[in-house]
Design an enzyme around this catalytic site. Sequence first.
Site, PDB file in Angstrom:
ATOM      1  N   LYS A 103       0.850  -1.188   0.000  1.00  0.00           N
ATOM      2  CA  LYS A 103       0.000   0.000   0.000  1.00  0.00           C
ATOM      3  C   LYS A 103       0.889   1.241   0.000  1.00  0.00           C
ATOM      4  O   LYS A 103       1.847   1.324   0.753  1.00  0.00           O
ATOM      5  CB  LYS A 103      -0.899  -0.023   1.242  1.00  0.00           C
ATOM      6  CG  LYS A 103      -2.257   0.589   1.044  1.00  0.00           C
ATOM      7  CD  LYS A 103      -3.158   0.276   2.233  1.00  0.00           C
ATOM      8  CE  LYS A 103      -4.561   0.787   1.979  1.00  0.00           C
ATOM      9  NZ  LYS A 103      -5.475   0.470   3.080  1.00  0.00           N
TER      10      LYS A 103
ATOM     11  N   GLU B 230     -19.653  -6.600  10.009  1.00  0.00           N
ATOM     12  CA  GLU B 230     -20.659  -5.862  10.766  1.00  0.00           C
ATOM     13  C   GLU B 230     -21.692  -6.769  11.421  1.00  0.00           C
ATOM     14  O   GLU B 230     -22.131  -6.510  12.551  1.00  0.00           O
ATOM     15  CB  GLU B 230     -21.376  -4.868   9.844  1.00  0.00           C
ATOM     16  CG  GLU B 230     -20.491  -3.758   9.307  1.00  0.00           C
ATOM     17  CD  GLU B 230     -19.798  -4.112   8.006  1.00  0.00           C
ATOM     18  OE1 GLU B 230     -19.118  -3.239   7.431  1.00  0.00           O
ATOM     19  OE2 GLU B 230     -19.922  -5.287   7.567  1.00  0.00           O
TER      20      GLU B 230
ATOM     21  N   ARG C 268     -25.782  -3.088   7.041  1.00  0.00           N
ATOM     22  CA  ARG C 268     -25.333  -4.442   6.714  1.00  0.00           C
ATOM     23  C   ARG C 268     -25.615  -5.434   7.843  1.00  0.00           C
ATOM     24  O   ARG C 268     -25.420  -6.636   7.675  1.00  0.00           O
ATOM     25  CB  ARG C 268     -23.835  -4.422   6.384  1.00  0.00           C
ATOM     26  CG  ARG C 268     -23.511  -3.610   5.138  1.00  0.00           C
ATOM     27  CD  ARG C 268     -22.039  -3.222   5.051  1.00  0.00           C
ATOM     28  NE  ARG C 268     -21.150  -4.343   4.881  1.00  0.00           N
ATOM     29  CZ  ARG C 268     -20.655  -4.767   3.711  1.00  0.00           C
ATOM     30  NH1 ARG C 268     -20.985  -4.160   2.601  1.00  0.00           N
ATOM     31  NH2 ARG C 268     -19.831  -5.779   3.650  1.00  0.00           N
TER      32      ARG C 268
END
Length: 621
Positions: free
Chosen positions: A284, A370, A398
């Site tokens: 990243k 979640e 969600r």
Amino acid sequence: MSTDISNYPILRLINSPEELRSLPLSELNQAADELRQFLLASVSQSSGHFASGLGTVELTVALHYVYNTPFDHLIWDVGHQAYPHKILTGRRDKIDTIRQLDGLHPFPWREESEFDTFSVGHSSTSISAAVGMAIAAEKEKANRKVVAVIGDGAMTAGMAFEAMNHAGGVKADMLVVLNDNDMSISENVGALNSHLARLLSGSMYTSLREGSKKLLSGLPPIKELASRAEEHLKGMVVPGTIFEELGFNYIGPIDGHDVKGLIDTLKNMRGLKGPQLLHVVTKKGKGYKPAEADPIGYHAVPKFDPSISKLPKKSASSPSYSQIFGDWLCDMAKQDPTLMAITPAMREGSGMVKFSKEFPAQYFDVAIAEQHAVTLAGGMAAAGLKPVVAIYSSFLQRAYDQLIHDVALQNLPVLFAIDRAGVVGADGATHQGLYDLSFLRCIPNLIIMCPADENECRQMLYTGHQLKQPAAVRYPRGSGTGIEPNKAMQALEIGKGRLLIQGQKIAILNFGSLITYAQEAAEQLNASVADMRFVKPLDLSLIDQLLADHDVLITLEDNAIAGGAGSAVNEYLQQRKLIKPVLNIGLPDEFIRHGTQEEIYSLYKLDTAGIVEQIKAYLGQ
């Protein structure tokens, strides 16, 4: 650093993936380098998601080089990493408008480009979508290929494994690229793995592999059992075994910054039948040292100077609501050892960094899961603990079934700290928190609070934590009114609002963060303003008082009008058989675009001028 495309001799020739595919292989490394530099130059001038895109430059080049996009379907998970994809697919000259009002969408968006085959913004949807597209491609019989690119973080969600399990069951012809940027490979290991990947994805190995499967199926049960036991032992050191068990042919890990290695492997895998998984390791922030060193800090950036190895400091302003929550969490944990804080991979965004360090035994990051976060809280509450779930409004969607079935139905004392409620700004339609009041209000046992300022937010969090039933405190992104929260914590009376301004004829019932606009509008209209505080239960006595003293009621909320707080007021009047003009002001029945919060408020007439205009129009003035 310049965004003048004439400074990029190869990139300036690439207006589509077809033009990329016309380049010789020998020029692709330079194309990737120019793409990375152009991305750095453009995002540093416009702001936006940054570190993820830097890490996927070579992978993006290789995918579009090998696959015949847009005929072949390429699906990006979440879409933080898709800026290079946008640049290569005809949107290069508009990339500096990304996340801005009327500019490019912050994530892949079907209405924006035929190369964006699936609109995204939330995590872990790509594999499910790819399975659906692969099934459609099989029925189409046009040799269309389907590729899903998913990060190692998104792979932690149950939905990703549900999709893989199904793909393995139906034997869908598709490729999942697992973009792993949470580890690194040394040069030697990377080179070896790239070499092995090319061998393992080649026709000779796959033929032998399929042949061995057929041979294995004819073995006596005891020998098959022994063979499977050996496979499980391999799983302790071979990362692909879990994917093999789900029915995928696993290849990797390989170096995600080696363009030629990626292309060789993808070419081999393109012709393979059934579900394939390519494990790619990337870094990243690749190519920009500050982002490599701090990928979290450089995940989404403001405008900055790339020559300075630091992002600009935020100007001194009021603490954000996330900070208010984080400070309350630490203060509350000092008093209550039963407090348990849960987040689905939103530690930084939810203001929980300090808490995670000071109270590690009471902090639980469940990764991007979640549903698990909410039921985990339910289990804790059922066992006598006092869980607090810190979650964005758009991500709570969600876990709706878990909220109802695993918390509210059992009347368990779970506190939901709902961040990013209302208009969120540049992240746009996928992240707008405009539905929580509507979908929460219909759930029995749940107390719903909307703070108008920072102090109310702190006191409401304390109030919800003291309850013996589920409660939700929803607050917006960014800073509040500038009020210094009271360090002392005192529980509010449930279902009680307060009258802030006494006016005449018009009463504005404000629910939440638009209070400043409400007060400014009231001054122009000589109207009353009530800070309602609670959406559920409503302060019925205050509403009765306002009904008696005023000719018209105006409800104001940073939520969809449909089913929101204003609807609750309407329902009460209908129950009482009262005939009184009521104007509901909020967000209309449409998905709200991206732009700054102030731009969206102005566009949808939720700022002071817009509120005054709407009220005057309603009154026929």
